[in-house]
Design a protein around this motif. Sequence first.
Motif, PDB file in Angstrom:
ATOM      1  N   LEU A 262       4.386  11.377  53.581  1.00 15.01           N
ATOM      2  CA  LEU A 262       4.671  10.902  54.957  1.00 15.01           C
ATOM      3  C   LEU A 262       5.928  11.552  55.210  1.00 15.01           C
ATOM      4  O   LEU A 262       6.603  11.017  55.646  1.00 15.01           O
ATOM      5  N   GLY A 263       6.323  12.539  54.612  1.00 18.16           N
ATOM      6  CA  GLY A 263       8.180  13.377  54.233  1.00 18.16           C
ATOM      7  C   GLY A 263       7.943  14.790  55.707  1.00 18.16           C
ATOM      8  O   GLY A 263       8.334  15.331  55.888  1.00 18.16           O
ATOM      9  N   ASP A 264       6.476  14.810  55.502  1.00 18.48           N
ATOM     10  CA  ASP A 264       6.401  16.252  56.143  1.00 18.48           C
ATOM     11  C   ASP A 264       4.705  15.961  57.392  1.00 18.48           C
ATOM     12  O   ASP A 264       4.606  15.138  57.227  1.00 18.48           O
ATOM     13  N   ALA A 265       5.610  16.771  58.453  1.00  8.28           N
ATOM     14  CA  ALA A 265       4.554  16.963  59.531  1.00  8.28           C
ATOM     15  C   ALA A 265       3.274  16.772  59.532  1.00  8.28           C
ATOM     16  O   ALA A 265       2.340  16.065  60.126  1.00  8.28           O
ATOM     17  N   GLN A 266       2.580  17.914  59.088  1.00 10.76           N
ATOM     18  CA  GLN A 266       1.045  18.959  58.075  1.00 10.76           C
ATOM     19  C   GLN A 266       0.217  17.751  57.465  1.00 10.76           C
ATOM     20  O   GLN A 266      -0.350  16.610  57.731  1.00 10.76           O
ATOM     21  N   THR A 267       1.410  16.787  56.501  1.00  6.66           N
ATOM     22  CA  THR A 267       0.681  15.918  55.542  1.00  6.66           C
ATOM     23  C   THR A 267       0.805  14.330  56.322  1.00  6.66           C
ATOM     24  O   THR A 267       0.078  13.581  55.496  1.00  6.66           O
ATOM     25  N   GLY A 268       1.869  14.352  57.244  1.00  2.44           N
ATOM     26  CA  GLY A 268       2.000  13.013  57.540  1.00  2.44           C
ATOM     27  C   GLY A 268       1.091  12.493  58.319  1.00  2.44           C
ATOM     28  O   GLY A 268       0.128  11.339  58.314  1.00  2.44           O
ATOM     29  N   PHE A 269       0.604  13.775  58.836  1.00  3.20           N
ATOM     30  CA  PHE A 269      -0.770  13.709  60.223  1.00  3.20           C
ATOM     31  C   PHE A 269      -2.154  13.130  58.526  1.00  3.20           C
ATOM     32  O   PHE A 269      -2.925  12.893  60.069  1.00  3.20           O
ATOM     33  N   TRP A 270      -2.478  14.261  57.985  1.00  2.00           N
ATOM     34  CA  TRP A 270      -3.615  13.993  57.570  1.00  2.00           C
ATOM     35  C   TRP A 270      -3.585  12.580  57.309  1.00  2.00           C
ATOM     36  O   TRP A 270      -4.060  11.576  56.712  1.00  2.00           O
ATOM     37  N   GLY A 271      -2.019  11.895  56.184  1.00  2.00           N
ATOM     38  CA  GLY A 271      -2.149  11.044  55.762  1.00  2.00           C
ATOM     39  C   GLY A 271      -2.688   9.763  56.788  1.00  2.00           C
ATOM     40  O   GLY A 271      -3.371   8.623  56.539  1.00  2.00           O
ATOM     41  N   ILE A 272      -2.079   9.450  57.882  1.00  2.00           N
ATOM     42  CA  ILE A 272      -2.292   8.819  59.329  1.00  2.00           C
ATOM     43  C   ILE A 272      -3.638   8.456  58.972  1.00  2.00           C
ATOM     44  O   ILE A 272      -4.950   7.636  59.659  1.00  2.00           O
ATOM     45  N   VAL A 273      -4.596  10.263  59.249  1.00  2.00           N
ATOM     46  CA  VAL A 273      -6.184  10.395  59.469  1.00  2.00           C
ATOM     47  C   VAL A 273      -6.841   9.806  58.755  1.00  2.00           C
ATOM     48  O   VAL A 273      -7.801   8.989  57.859  1.00  2.00           O
ATOM     49  N   ILE A 274      -6.494   9.825  57.033  1.00  2.00           N
ATOM     50  CA  ILE A 274      -7.086   9.417  55.824  1.00  2.00           C
ATOM     51  C   ILE A 274      -7.140   7.985  56.421  1.00  2.00           C
ATOM     52  O   ILE A 274      -8.191   7.115  55.886  1.00  2.00           O
ATOM     53  N   VAL A 275      -6.298   7.038  56.251  1.00  2.00           N
ATOM     54  CA  VAL A 275      -6.240   5.456  56.116  1.00  2.00           C
ATOM     55  C   VAL A 275      -7.436   5.612  58.234  1.00  2.00           C
ATOM     56  O   VAL A 275      -7.742   4.088  57.860  1.00  2.00           O
ATOM     57  N   SER A 276      -6.615   5.837  58.768  1.00  2.00           N
ATOM     58  CA  SER A 276      -7.915   5.735  59.908  1.00  2.00           C
ATOM     59  C   SER A 276      -8.801   5.825  60.239  1.00  2.00           C
ATOM     60  O   SER A 276     -10.072   5.090  60.225  1.00  2.00           O
ATOM     61  N   VAL A 277      -9.429   6.647  58.997  1.00  2.00           N
ATOM     62  CA  VAL A 277     -10.709   7.003  58.490  1.00  2.00           C
ATOM     63  C   VAL A 277     -11.414   5.853  57.548  1.00  2.00           C
ATOM     64  O   VAL A 277     -12.664   4.795  57.389  1.00  2.00           O
ATOM     65  N   TRP A 278     -10.230   5.751  56.867  1.00  2.00           N
ATOM     66  CA  TRP A 278     -10.621   4.169  55.464  1.00  2.00           C
ATOM     67  C   TRP A 278     -10.650   2.949  56.607  1.00  2.00           C
ATOM     68  O   TRP A 278     -11.676   2.399  56.091  1.00  2.00           O
ATOM     69  N   GLN A 279      -9.822   2.991  57.573  1.00  2.00           N
ATOM     70  CA  GLN A 279     -10.292   1.303  57.991  1.00  2.00           C
ATOM     71  C   GLN A 279     -11.021   1.566  59.060  1.00  2.00           C
ATOM     72  O   GLN A 279     -11.612   0.672  59.580  1.00  2.00           O
TER      73      GLN A 279
END
Length: 296
Positions: free
Chosen positions: A153-170
């Motif tokens: 959650l501290g980097d632009a690229q990994t933050g993007f994929w973190g949001i994607v992971i949570v959205s897909v999981w939900q």
Amino acid sequence: MMQTRRKKLSEWVQQLYFIGPSLFFFSLIVLIPFVMGMYYAFTNWNGVSNEVTWVGLDNFVTIFTGDENFANSFGFTVRFTITAVVLTNAVGFGLALLLTRSIRTKNALRTIFFLPNVIGGLLLGFIWQFIFIKGFSAVGDATGIGFFNLPWLGDAQTGFWGIVIVSVWQGAGYLMVIYIAGLINIPSELMEAADIDGANFVQKLKNIIIPLIMPAVTVCLFLTISNSFKVFDVVYSLTRGGPYKSTEPVTMDIYFEAFTNNRMGLGAAKALIFFLIVAAITLIQVVITKRKEVQS
């Protein structure tokens, strides 16, 4: 003639009796605020004072000529939407294919995969914020796997994929239910005939399964496109648009513009533009996928 008029009047009164309350609250909660928002899009208003100044198209000129935040947030939203739509539908469809097979625990698994959709976006975001920061870090320290030690959650690229992971999981579990409803309605005779003809799984998927579940695909694409464009709560609880607005969607830019910067008129103008774009994209998607549906 008089009796016919009375009958029509009676039918109109009955219809008004049943739909009147819902129509009243829908107008009060949705239609009236929407019309007021369209009006404020052409004004200069801070959202608090009684002074509302009509400025015409000035807000829209500002957005298209000098507002980099809106352009950047829209770019992020488009990238997120494309990624989330593809992955959420792929995972949901894959789960549906798996859980329509003869598996003893398929009912329990359906419930487990659907449960994340029940959790609210803000609560889900805070849960995953703990997982990304504390849970992944602990696993990374214990195993030495670099994947878990990334600055999720501290980097632009990994933050993007973190949001994607949570959205897909939900969202995948909800789409799974819709796809399951489409899959179980495929006539078994067609699948048996394909097996007799020696068709493999890919051929059956391409020529039978996907064409026959296109109504479910239409619904799932519409839901994921609209929800991905409107994402707010998950991003707000995970990153709040950071670092440096690199994960800020359009909805959050509108929110900050209207309620943090106290420029309600400009925020309403952005919301109106965003509404028109999302409405156009979802309409085009529905028209295209509807044409591909197999008519029974």
